[in-house]
Enzyme design. Structure first.
Site, PDB file in Angstrom:
ATOM      1  N   ASP A  98      38.228  42.181  35.107  1.00 41.19           N
ATOM      2  CA  ASP A  98      37.817  40.805  35.370  1.00 41.19           C
ATOM      3  C   ASP A  98      37.010  40.314  34.176  1.00 41.19           C
ATOM      4  O   ASP A  98      36.119  41.025  33.702  1.00 41.19           O
ATOM      5  CB  ASP A  98      36.941  40.801  36.629  1.00 41.19           C
ATOM      6  CG  ASP A  98      36.996  39.497  37.392  1.00 41.19           C
ATOM      7  OD1 ASP A  98      37.139  38.447  36.755  1.00 41.19           O
ATOM      8  OD2 ASP A  98      36.886  39.537  38.627  1.00 41.19           O
ATOM      9  N   ASP A 199      38.339  34.653  35.367  1.00 38.01           N
ATOM     10  CA  ASP A 199      37.513  33.943  36.340  1.00 38.01           C
ATOM     11  C   ASP A 199      37.486  32.444  36.033  1.00 38.01           C
ATOM     12  O   ASP A 199      37.340  32.035  34.871  1.00 38.01           O
ATOM     13  CB  ASP A 199      36.091  34.520  36.279  1.00 38.01           C
ATOM     14  CG  ASP A 199      35.183  33.946  37.337  1.00 38.01           C
ATOM     15  OD1 ASP A 199      35.459  34.157  38.524  1.00 38.01           O
ATOM     16  OD2 ASP A 199      34.187  33.283  36.968  1.00 38.01           O
ATOM     17  N   GLU A 254      42.238  32.739  37.881  1.00 39.70           N
ATOM     18  CA  GLU A 254      41.637  32.138  39.072  1.00 39.70           C
ATOM     19  C   GLU A 254      41.502  30.642  38.816  1.00 39.70           C
ATOM     20  O   GLU A 254      40.851  30.221  37.858  1.00 39.70           O
ATOM     21  CB  GLU A 254      40.252  32.733  39.354  1.00 39.70           C
ATOM     22  CG  GLU A 254      39.636  32.139  40.617  1.00 39.70           C
ATOM     23  CD  GLU A 254      38.142  32.388  40.742  1.00 39.70           C
ATOM     24  OE1 GLU A 254      37.657  32.444  41.879  1.00 39.70           O
ATOM     25  OE2 GLU A 254      37.457  32.506  39.700  1.00 39.70           O
ATOM     26  N   HIS A 328      36.464  38.884  46.949  1.00 40.71           N
ATOM     27  CA  HIS A 328      35.006  39.048  47.002  1.00 40.71           C
ATOM     28  C   HIS A 328      34.277  37.744  47.318  1.00 40.71           C
ATOM     29  O   HIS A 328      33.064  37.769  47.532  1.00 40.71           O
ATOM     30  CB  HIS A 328      34.516  39.594  45.664  1.00 40.71           C
ATOM     31  CG  HIS A 328      34.822  38.682  44.513  1.00 40.71           C
ATOM     32  ND1 HIS A 328      36.097  38.522  44.024  1.00 40.71           N
ATOM     33  CD2 HIS A 328      34.031  37.856  43.774  1.00 40.71           C
ATOM     34  CE1 HIS A 328      36.081  37.650  43.035  1.00 40.71           C
ATOM     35  NE2 HIS A 328      34.844  37.220  42.861  1.00 40.71           N
ATOM     36  N   ASP A 329      34.984  36.617  47.321  1.00 40.03           N
ATOM     37  CA  ASP A 329      34.369  35.323  47.617  1.00 40.03           C
ATOM     38  C   ASP A 329      34.769  34.765  48.975  1.00 40.03           C
ATOM     39  O   ASP A 329      34.323  33.675  49.344  1.00 40.03           O
ATOM     40  CB  ASP A 329      34.770  34.289  46.550  1.00 40.03           C
ATOM     41  CG  ASP A 329      34.076  34.514  45.217  1.00 40.03           C
ATOM     42  OD1 ASP A 329      32.975  35.090  45.216  1.00 40.03           O
ATOM     43  OD2 ASP A 329      34.641  34.112  44.185  1.00 40.03           O
TER      44      ASP A 329
END
Length: 557
Positions: A98, A199, A254, A328-329
């Site tokens: 990431d 990200d 993302e 994770h969000d």
């Protein structure tokens, strides 16, 4: 043309802080991941995606990077990471890292230099504006709440931060910034990693006039001026040529508040930008009036429409979707769209079946494969997430009652997915011998890996079969997508067709029986590839689907 390997692959996302702790610190570590690689190999995944492990003050759990070239000591060393890459490759698995390049931590040396004086060459690595009439340069708001600008007292200018005030946005208009970032990414690619997850990558190009925003829905001012911005495709192509293509990296971006048209451009092969994209529209169908911090209900027809539109739209241009329910969000999907009670197992399998038979690359988030649920925390102090605490304060300031605020946070907090991985029924679910950095969900004695592996009918083995089916049946990769029964308020149904074959996926999304009638005048009998009930009928002309029943049919056309 040879088929890209990642089109039949499945990715497993690891949140290192919550995966497995071997040192008793209460935080997961790289050695803990290495110890669990055989488990991931048994599941059948092809690639592991690690959320950021770079040096960071952890204001946003690693998405605030202070040194791109160092590993957080609590996670381990560079040698540990190199060993992880080697151990993955030994098992014929790959590593995706990431990377956060829209912003850095304000602890980063670049930002420290930038704040030392207006003349410092690093000043232009970030986005600065003078005060406007003693206030912020414009009315843009942070995605974490409040203004997107913070005043730096030493130089009396504001810097832009689309997220937390400790996450300063980089100035991608500065060619030196891009060169430094590409050099850093090549450093990691040279370590032998196989992919990058980027990200909020579609936010790096901002409209340089930085105008006020007067027409933003729900007060999200500024979004239209930095989302899929004016130079974004230029920047993506540059990055592809400088980093991705030379190393043959698989890439996923993302995409925050993006559009189908933008993602078609990002992923169509001749654009040479990204391999696939994450979009979040399907995970906003339970937001009341588009607002996250509400207790809205699932709009099921809207969910079907969004997923189907993206399937058809990406196929039209040869683009590619990243398929996911969890990360994770996001809250745990079985708690969100499934059933935590008597149909926990059936609903978790149903949700997996619906997603994994679509075209794209599936992403499994740690614990999803065993049906982990939201932890149902009841006190604010149980939450560690900065966004959650900001939301709590903002909701309370509106006059909302404490009880209602806590209920909304219980539904929406990012910490729902960040609780420690549940390995067994011992203390702390086998995650740590120390005190976990975040509380373990209280149901770990009933929901854990050891128990799942002992149960041949477990959610784990259902995921394992779905991963295997993607490798065995090319139609899952190549088949056209046709949505069916789009007005049905209980059933999610679609067909895939390719090379004389047909897949039919029929799923009851709810906890009551539902009647399904096949809408076409064709043969309605097929082989069942997978079902979450043991006695689903092979004839599907008329079916009474049980609660959360999902069946995958395969036949020759």
């Amino acid at each position: 043309m040879q088929e890209a390997w990642w089109k039949r692959s499945t990715v497993y996302q690891i949140y290192p802080k919550s995966f497995h702790d071997t040192k008793g610190t209460g935080m997961g570590d790289i050695q803990g991941i290495i110890e669990k690689l055989d488990y991931l190999k048994e599941l059948g995944v092809d690639m592991v995606w690690l959320t950021p492990i770079y040096q960071s003050p952890q204001q946003d759990n690693g998405y605030d990077i202070s040194d791109y070239y160092r590993v957080v000591p609590a996670y381990g060393t560079m040698e540990d990471l190199e060993r992880l890459i080697s151990e993955l490759h030994d098992r014929d698995m790959k590593l995706m890292m990431d990377i956060v390049i829209n912003h850095t931590s304000t602890d980063h040396e670049w930002f420290r230099q930038a704040t030392s004086s207006i003349d410092n060459p690093y000043r232009d690595y970030y986005i600065w504006r003078d005060p406007r009439e003693g206030a912020e340069p414009n009315n843009w708001v942070s995605k974490f709440g409040g203004s997107a600008w913070s005043l730096e007292d030493h130089t009396n200018q504001y810097y832009l931060h689309l997220f937390d005030k400790t996450q300063a946005d980089l100035n991608w208009e500065n060619e030196k910034v891009r060169e430094e970032l590409f050099q850093m990414m090549n450093f990691w690619a040279d370590k032998g990693l196989d992919g990058l997850r980027l990200d909020v990558i579609n936010l790096v190009s901002k409209a340089q006039s930085f105008p006020d925003d007067h027409d933003a829905p729900d007060g999200q001012y500024g979004k239209e001026y930095y989302t899929d911005g004016p130079r974004i495709h230029e920047f993506m192509h540059q990055m592809n040529q400088a980093v991705f293509a030379p190393h043959d990296l698989v890439t996923v971006g993302e995409m925050s508040s993006t559009s189908l048209a933008a993602c078609q451009q990002y992923t169509k092969p001749d654009a040479e930008e990204l391999d696939m994209t994450f979009n979040f529209h399907h995970l906003k169908v339970d937001y009341e009036n588009g607002k996250k911090w509400t207790d809205g209900r699932l709009e099921f027809i809207k969910l079907k429409q969004i997923l189907s539109d993206w399937q058809v739209g990406m196929q039209e241009v040869g683009g590619w979707n990243a398929l996911f329910w969890c990360n994770h969000d996001q809250p745990r999907i079985v708690s969100r769209f499934g059933n935590e009670g008597p149909y926990w197992k059936e609903s978790a399998k149903m949700l997996a079946s619906v997603l994994h038979m679509m075209q794209g690359t599936p992403y499994i988030y740690q614990g999803e494969e065993i049906g982990m649920t939201d932890p149902k925390f009841t006190k604010l102090e149980d939450y560690k997430d900065v966004e959650t605490h900001n939301a709590y304060m903002a909701l309370r300031e509106t006059g909302m009652a404490e009880e209602q605020v806590l209920r909304i946070i219980q539904l929406r907090s990012r910490d729902n997915s960040r609780t420690p991985m549940q390995w067994n029924d011992t203390e702390n679910a086998g995650f740590t011998d120390g005190k976990p950095w975040l509380k373990v969900a209280s149901n770990y004695q009933d929901i854990n890996v050891e128990k799942a592996l002992r149960d041949e009918n477990s959610i784990f083995y259902h995921y394992q079969k779905l991963i295997r089916l993607r490798k065995e049946y090319a139609i899952i990769t190549h088949g056209d997508y046709e949505p069916l029964c789009m007005d049905d308020e209980r059933i999610f149904c679609y067909e895939r067709r390719w090379n004389g074959e047909k897949l039919l996926v029929v799923a009851n999304f709810f906890g009551e029986e539902a009647e399904f009638s096949y809408p076409k005048a064709q043969t309605a009998k097929a082989e069942i590839l997978l079902s979450n009930y043991q006695d689903s009928p092979s004839e599907y002309r008329q079916i009474k689907l049980r609660p959360y029943e999902a069946v995958i049919y395969h036949s020759k056309v």
